[in-house]
Design an enzyme around this catalytic site. Structure first.
Site, short mmCIF file in Angstrom:
data_model
loop_
_atom_site.label_atom_id
_atom_site.label_comp_id
_atom_site.label_asym_id
_atom_site.label_seq_id
_atom_site.Cartn_x
_atom_site.Cartn_y
_atom_site.Cartn_z
N ASP A 65 34.62 37.08 44.35
CA ASP A 65 33.45 36.61 43.59
C ASP A 65 33.32 35.08 43.52
OD1 ASP A 65 33.51 39.35 43.00
OD2 ASP A 65 34.38 39.04 41.02
N GLU A 87 24.82 44.09 42.03
CA GLU A 87 25.45 43.09 41.16
C GLU A 87 25.47 41.75 41.89
OE1 GLU A 87 29.21 44.98 40.65
OE2 GLU A 87 29.96 44.41 42.64
#
Length: 487
Positions: A36, A206
């Site tokens: 991420d 997401e």
């Protein structure tokens, strides 16, 4: 670059412009389990802030990495720790950095809340330095509830040219945008009085990321499952920071020859240029038992004349300019990359391999053999089952020797079969480019400056496999390793 308010890079600092086709010093570009990534440009340094990729209960801190050139990276451990946020306990995810008014902010998700009755959501840390420590700016989550079905995780923060700041976020298949006030720690309102607007594009899962280029707003997001091979990045373009964002295409996805699960991206912009990179995490091949086995990589972003983005090609390069061998595995011999090239001491078949799986492949490497001897050094390709030992792998090898030969052969079940050899004027201490192209059963080998193959054989024993370099009864220096799909 997410904010036009960040000071542009000084001319002196771009003397060595990071104008690469990929991470030329190799992907992963840092060591360790990370995911991420988001990034910013602070004080003439590129900063990357990732999630620490472990089970939720162990995700209680964030590290950061800084680099002056996108090659040499310095690790800054524990820039933010959950114990400094009395409400955050676990699942500290997806840091989003930004700077304003002399302060540095780091937004993050924590606790992985599933309902509005749980404590957690998106927090914000504040610091006087990019490397932290980041302390709790408000003593509670900035966004601690579900709005429009969006789980409060995976935030990204963007400051537009007019100074208005926005936060984009959302899990569970929903994405929201909200305004941030000038203080960067309170949520603002839109003209209609609302605080959260849903902007969910098609296939959104997401990880939203917003950037602006040439007056166009680009929204990136992740699709698929974060732990699986189908994790990928798609994007949309809009004339407004609040959308609408209509899905245009998937631009980053797994390459079965390189890595899987490629997603949750940031965008690195080289200031004062039109050079952009997509920074993301991915799973190495063959290591899919643990979904948290995620590593950081970056590749070049290319734009078409109309502003649309070309599909990202995950290239495999290593010029060892970072002085390390991250991503390589060795099988025998002694290997050292500290001199910005890969030095191999004399051994009886030591190998250094990348866990790639190319079939039709175009591979090349620069080789120097320091001393005259009867040994050889070269490329391994389409290899499997590597182990210690002279011919302890199944696959092909093409090498050069200062005794005056270019050889191509294959190792299988511990035995060696020569497929071809020609005389070659190889001088010790001189750099030679060795290149192999293999398409189905047709294998060609080039050495030196030749644009014509010196060896060409037909052999279909091995269809695909790992790639790397090897020495046999000689020392050698390897540089500028490249493996790519044969077009």
């Amino acid at each position: 670059m997410k904010s036009s308010l960040i000071v542009a890079i000084l001319p002196a600092a771009i003397a060595h412009l990071p104008d690469f086709k990929t991470s030329e010093a190799g992907n992963p570009f840092v060591d360790g389990f990370y995911a991420d990534p988001d990034n910013e440009f602070y004080n003439n340094q590129y900063w990357v802030y990732p999630t620490s990729s472990y089970e939720y209960a162990k995700q209680t801190y964030l590290d950061a990495f800084s680099s002056p050139d996108l090659i040499h990276w310095t690790k800054h451990p524990n820039v933010l720790v959950a114990s400094d946020f009395k409400w955050a306990q676990r699942a500290v995810w997806a840091p989003a950095p930004i700077s304003r008014n002399g302060k540095f902010y780091l937004y993050f998700g924590a606790n992985d809340i599933q309902t509005n009755s749980e404590l957690g959501g998106i927090g914000v840390g504040i610091s006087d330095k990019p490397e932290g420590p980041y302390k709790d700016a408000i003593g509670k989550p900035l966004i601690g509830q579900y709005y429009n079905g969006a789980q409060p995780i995976d935030q990204d923060v963007f400051i537009d040219d007019d100074g208005q700041a926005y936060i984009y976020y959302g899990g569970h298949g929903h994405a929201n945008v909200a305004k941030l006030n000038e203080d960067m720690i309170t949520i603002g309102t839109f003209d209609d009085g609302s605080s959260f607007k849903e902007i969910t594009p098609e296939n959104y899962v997401e990880g939203p990321q917003l950037m602006k280029r040439n007056g166009i707003y680009y929204l990136f997001w992740s699709e698929g499952g974060w732990g699986g091979p189908d994790y990928a990045v798609s994007y949309a373009m809009s004339k407004s920071p609040t959308g609408p964002f209509k899905r245009l295409a998937k631009i980053l996805q797994q390459d079965e020859a390189v890595a899987s699960g490629s997603g949750h991206n940031g965008v690195i912009h080289v200031p004062s240029t039109d050079i952009y990179y997509i920074v993301y995490h991915r799973h190495p091949l063959g290591d899919n038992i643990d979904a948290n086995d995620r590593h950081l990589a970056y590749d070049r972003l290319y734009f078409n004349a109309d502003g649309t983005i070309q599909p990202v090609e995950m290239l495999v390069h290593d010029n060892f300019n970072d002085g390390n061998m991250i991503g390589w595995r060795t099988y025998g011999g002694s290997w050292d990359a500290k001199s910005n090239a890969l030095k191999a001491e004399k051994s009886a078949g030591g190998k250094a391999l990348l866990n790639t799986n190319f079939g039709d492949v175009d591979c090349s490497v620069d080789i120097v053999i320091p001393l005259v001897n009867d040994g050889d050094a070269g490329l391994v390709f389409r290899a499997s089952d590597p182990a210690l030992g002279t011919d302890a792998y199944d696959g092909y090898y093409a090498g050069i020797s200062t005794s005056g030969k270019l050889v191509l052969g294959k190792a299988q079940s511990g035995s060696w079969t020569q497929l071809g050899a020609v005389k070659a004027d190889i001088v010790s201490g001189k750099t030679y480019r060795v290149r192999v192209t293999a398409k189905k059963n047709a294998i060609s080998v080039y050495a030196g400056d030749s644009t014509t193959a010196q060896l060409h054989v037909l052999d279909g024993t091995f269809a695909s496999g790992m790639n790397g370099v090897r020495v046999y009864q000689t020392s050698a220096v390897f540089d500028n390793v490249k493996f790519k799909h044969l077009s």
